[in-house]
Design an enzyme around this catalytic site. Structure first.
Site, short mmCIF file in Angstrom:
data_model
loop_
_atom_site.label_atom_id
_atom_site.label_comp_id
_atom_site.label_asym_id
_atom_site.label_seq_id
_atom_site.Cartn_x
_atom_site.Cartn_y
_atom_site.Cartn_z
N SER A 1 -35.45 -19.40 16.31
CA SER A 1 -35.85 -19.93 15.00
C SER A 1 -37.26 -20.48 14.91
CB SER A 1 -34.87 -21.01 14.55
OG SER A 1 -33.63 -20.43 14.25
N LYS B 1 -39.38 -29.95 9.66
CA LYS B 1 -38.31 -29.07 9.22
C LYS B 1 -37.13 -29.92 8.76
CE LYS B 1 -35.43 -25.30 11.06
NZ LYS B 1 -35.17 -24.47 12.27
N SER C 1 -34.98 -19.88 11.60
CA SER C 1 -34.71 -20.75 10.47
C SER C 1 -35.88 -21.68 10.11
CB SER C 1 -33.47 -21.59 10.76
OG SER C 1 -33.66 -22.41 11.91
#
Length: 481
Positions: free
Chosen positions: A182, A82, A158
């Site tokens: 997230s 990520k 996210s």
């Protein structure tokens, strides 16, 4: 190897989890470079429709192969980070923000070092909203990431880019982080497995030893439960200078997968806090999950902790906003200038300004509220090993509903509460929590179920998750992207 055999294995790549791919490599049925090329082909074919990747650096993965891959459980398995909070030497960590698009460090973070030691080939970074502050993965820097199940819907956030790659079987697993849901939110939106570990279980340094002042934890989104367990085994444990760490595990997490969980006491928590409304589809999905747990021999009853969720919401906002403000002030200092409103998306700018207004007393009170919530939850768990909620109060929202470019922060926050009222509590208490893909809506969208355990007790989560995976397999549910 025989070319027809190689072609067959490459064509069936998406059927394997990470440990399955590693086994093929160990048996010399396929080579790491062949797997990397298979991923390259899938990225080229599918990512234009997903927009789930911010950077590709296949050359770095090829260098890993040339220099010798780590000899861990995932030797030769492709992997993506990520694009937030973790450093891969020589690559930008943009945090989904124009302000950080040129932020490059010259070292690997501790977690990345452990990923490499586990044998993973890191070839990409995945999309995230600006600073990871939205539950939808869309940003001014990279645009919208699309849900593989429905193009116009959010993949969650996210860690939405990671979830989209796993759901579409470009990868069997990908790194994610979770400061308010997230990992679990995109796992629910994309129909994959996502576990947020106990606070301190996974190292976050050395550049930053904790995320959002203890709210954030890092792990992964995966197809299989066993991949999640084995990966957590490979990376868990304190690093040099860790301010704290999670209670030691009794045995490896992979040994919990397939172990009998016993008769668990599960609290079914349906009524959302903060006045949110639970959609009928999510409610029915939770009731179906409860019935499944009962069929598996567990005791389920409706119960929920008695907490002041309005006070906890204020505490969460104070801790998060102070952390955001500190991060942005540090970035401004490194750039040698003041921040301007044009540097950030409107909601992020409002969070930054709010963080500057939080007093030291407000911040201390917020941390104390997190600790007291942890005490209350520990007492609640004296009667229940696990808590079951629908991960989200609604199926995946349309893209744009949670955009950080919305001009009205109050409208954004109201939408956040309505969509995800349950997840953030377990960031405040530091408890392990997972989203399990047990249900799909009447129109084909994934709806995850969230199970949360006592502080330090990922073992019970893995035991139940494996039992659920066997009872209601989900690996064969693949979007027709």
């Amino acid at each position: 190897m025989n070319e027809s055999v190689q072609a067959g294995l490459t064509a069936e790549y998406g059927r394997y989890d990470g440990l399955g791919l590693a086994e093929l490599i160990a048996k010399k049925l396929i080579a790491p470079m062949e797997l990397l090329n298979a991923v390259r082909g899938r990225i080229e074919a599918l990512n234009p429709r997903l927009n789930a990747v911010t950077q590709l650096f296949f050359d770095k993965a090829e260098t890993q192969i040339d220099q010798g891959l780590g000899d861990g459980p995932f030797r030769g398995v492709p992997f993506a980070l990520k694009d937030l909070s973790q450093q891969l030497a020589g690559t930008p960590t943009t945090s989904g923000s124009r302000l950080f698009k040129d932020s490059v460090l010259d070292f690997d973070s501790t977690l990345v070092q452990r990923y490499k030691k586990a044998g993973l080939m890191i070839f990409a970074k995945t999309t995230t909203p600006e600073l990871g502050v939205s539950m939808s993965t869309e940003s001014a820097l990279y645009g919208q990431t699309h849900n593989p199940w429905r193009h116009e819907c959010t993949p969650g956030g996210s860690s939405g880019g990671a979830a989209a790659l796993v759901a579409s079987r470009i990868l069997p697993m990908a790194h994610g982080s979770d400061g308010g849901g997230s990992i679990r939110i995109p796992a629910s939106c994309c129909g994959v497995f996502g576990l947020k570990p106990t606070r301190g279980r996974v190292p976050l340094g050395p550049a930053q030893m904790e995320g959002w002042n203890g709210l954030s934890a890092h792990h992964a989104l995966t197809i299989s439960v066993r991949d999640s367990a084995s990966l957590l085994d490979a990376v868990a444990g304190p690093e040099t200078g860790s301010p704290y760490w999670a209670p030691p595990r009794r045995r490896s997490f992979i040994k919990e997968v397939g172990a009998k969980p016993g008769r668990l006491r599960i609290a079914l928590w349906l009524t959302p806090p903060l006045g949110a409304k639970l959609s009928s589809e999510c409610r029915e999905a939770a009731l179906a999950a409860a019935r499944l747990c009962e069929e598996l021999g567990h005791r389920v009853e409706e119960a929920q902790p008695a907490l002041d969720f309005h006070a906890l919401s204020e505490a969460f906002a104070a801790v998060r906003n102070v952390s955001i403000a500190r991060m942005l002030e540090d970035r401004a200092r490194s750039l040698g200038r003041l921040l301007t409103e044009e540097d950030l998306e409107p909601v992020t700018w409002d969070f930054y300004r709010a963080g500057l207004r939080v007093t030291s007393v407000d911040y201390s009170r917020g941390i104390a509220a997190c600790h007291q919530a942890g005490v209350a939850m520990a007492k609640f768990h004296q009667d229940y090993e696990l808590i079951l909620n629908p991960t989200l109060a609604k199926p995946p929202l349309p893209l744009g509903a949670l955009s950080l470019s919305r001009p009205n922060v109050d409208g954004f926050l109201a939408e956040v509460t309505a969509f995800s009222p349950y997840t953030r509590l377990f960031n405040m208490t530091g408890q392990p929590s997972m989203s399990v893909p047990l249900h799909w809506s009447s129109d084909g969208l994934p709806i995850g179920m969230m199970f949360s355990a006592r502080f330090g007790d990922e073992a019970t989560l893995f035991r139940l998750a494996a039992q659920l995976e066997e009872a209601r397999p989900w690996a064969n549910r693949v979007p027709a992207i």
